[in-house]
Enzyme design. Structure first.
Site, PDB file in Angstrom:
ATOM      1  N   MET A 110      -1.652   6.405   6.624  1.00 13.43           N
ATOM      2  CA  MET A 110      -1.028   5.535   5.631  1.00 13.43           C
ATOM      3  C   MET A 110      -0.152   4.475   6.308  1.00 13.43           C
ATOM      4  SD  MET A 110      -2.263   6.383   2.742  1.00 13.43           S
ATOM      5  CE  MET A 110      -3.755   6.631   3.728  1.00 13.43           C
ATOM      6  N   SER A 134      -0.825   0.449   5.973  1.00 13.47           N
ATOM      7  CA  SER A 134       0.215  -0.370   5.360  1.00 13.47           C
ATOM      8  C   SER A 134       0.841  -1.367   6.319  1.00 13.47           C
ATOM      9  CB  SER A 134       1.312   0.532   4.782  1.00 13.47           C
ATOM     10  OG  SER A 134       2.007   1.220   5.812  1.00 13.47           O
ATOM     11  N   HIS A 184       1.352   4.552  -7.338  1.00 17.64           N
ATOM     12  CA  HIS A 184      -0.083   4.738  -7.588  1.00 17.64           C
ATOM     13  C   HIS A 184      -0.521   6.185  -7.430  1.00 17.64           C
ATOM     14  CE1 HIS A 184      -2.012   4.269  -3.287  1.00 17.64           C
ATOM     15  NE2 HIS A 184      -0.964   5.057  -3.250  1.00 17.64           N
TER      16      HIS A 184
END
Length: 333
Positions: A148, A152, A243
């Site tokens: 992640m 990102s 999300h």
């Protein structure tokens, strides 16, 4: 030349082969082996302990994908392969390993059921909810956190340039995993300190990342649950958090962030914003989130509804790396 409908759909069908081939390239460290120049399949097989004939066939497949090219001596890496190198500036190595692992693929194999039911399939696929699984499998949790962070990285780099930091001195990276957003803010603003809040399994990774960047004196990582409470601060950073959750849970998280804001503080949401008519990854990510967490990506109007329900109001929505936006909000009253 435009692909025919048959060729287009065939490309979709073999997508899993391509993703797993990229994962195999990571597993065999092709980017690292070819970083110094061309090597033969036999040399790579010897270094990796893989089957020589199968390795040669695999490199041929990688050549068809554009990951390697044929060279006078064996195979050479391409710019695409270099992105999978562990030391690449924005390496996708960990993301390739994580997104093509059994952790997610067992769940995504149930996308038809997710569409029929509108519900997460993770518990049916893995035996427990997604984040419980990460906590119960620390190695996979650490890989997912690194993945992640790598995904990102370009979004964070763009976001730190547009966030209004007037009057702020303490940022709280809410559910920040390894603290990539907080660390970027600290590097950009030497007057800041930061707190990373996440579940216990993520805290060691955040502390290690802070030490690696020489910022452990300005960043603290604390174990906690953003459904219970959030540390006080001037900027609440929520990157790829909402999300993961349905609307009611998202409102709960936002309300806790609002309660923890110091006077003059802001909540900063960095997420995909869906445009119903725009092509790209956003609608696909929306379906992935449905299957994985029973959650969703959102339109700007849907974010505004969450903010209103949490006692916040939007003051800015700035596009960064498409399809991501930085949404800033303050208390409504």
């Amino acid at each position: 030349m435009t692909a025919s409908p048959y060729e287009t759909v065939m490309g979709f069908i073999v997508g899993p082969w391509l993703a797993q081939a990229v994962r195999a390239a990571v597993d065999l460290s092709l980017a690292e082996h070819l970083a110094g120049g061309p090597r033969t399949a036999a040399e790579i097989a010897e270094a990796e302990g893989s089957d020589p004939a199968a390795t040669a066939r695999f490199l041929r497949a990688c050549a068809s994908m554009g990951l390697v090219t044929y060279a006078e001596k064996g195979f050479a890496g391409t710019e695409a392969l270099a992105v999978l190198h562990r030391d690449a500036p924005m390496s996708l190595r960990d993301l390739a390993a994580s997104q093509s692992s059994a952790l997610l693929w067992h769940t995504w194999a149930r996308i038809p059921e997710a569409v029929r039911t509108g519900e997460s399939q993770t518990e049916l696929a893995l035996g427990m909810p997604f984040f419980d699984y990460l906590a119960a499998h620390p190695d996979e949790g650490q890989l997912f956190g690194r993945a992640m962070a790598s995904m990102s990285a370009p979004v964070v780099r763009a976001a730190v340039e547009v966030i209004d930091v007037a009057g702020a001195t303490t940022v709280v990276d809410v559910g920040g995993a390894h603290g990539s957003f907080a660390l970027a803010m600290l590097a950009r603003h030497p007057e800041f300190d930061a707190i990373v809040l996440d579940l216990p399994h993520a805290v060691p990774g955040a502390r290690a990342a802070a030490a690696e960047h020489g910022l452990d004196d300005r960043l603290s990582a604390v174990a906690g649950d953003f459904f219970t409470a959030v540390p006080a601060g001037d900027l609440m950073l929520l990157k790829f958090i909402l999300h993961d959750w349905g609307d009611d849970e998202s409102v709960h998280i936002l309300a806790n962030c609002r309660a923890a804001l110091r006077p003059g503080g802001r909540v900063v949401i960095t997420e995909i914003v869906i445009d119903d008519h725009a092509p790209g990854i956003a609608p696909l990510m929306d379906i992935a989130m449905l299957a994985t967490a029973g959650s969703r990506e959102r339109t700007l109007a849907e974010f505004d509804d969450l903010l209103t329900r949490a006692g916040l109001r939007r003051i800015a929505a700035t596009p960064v790396e498409p399809p991501y936006f930085v949404i800033e909000a303050i208390p409504a009253a």
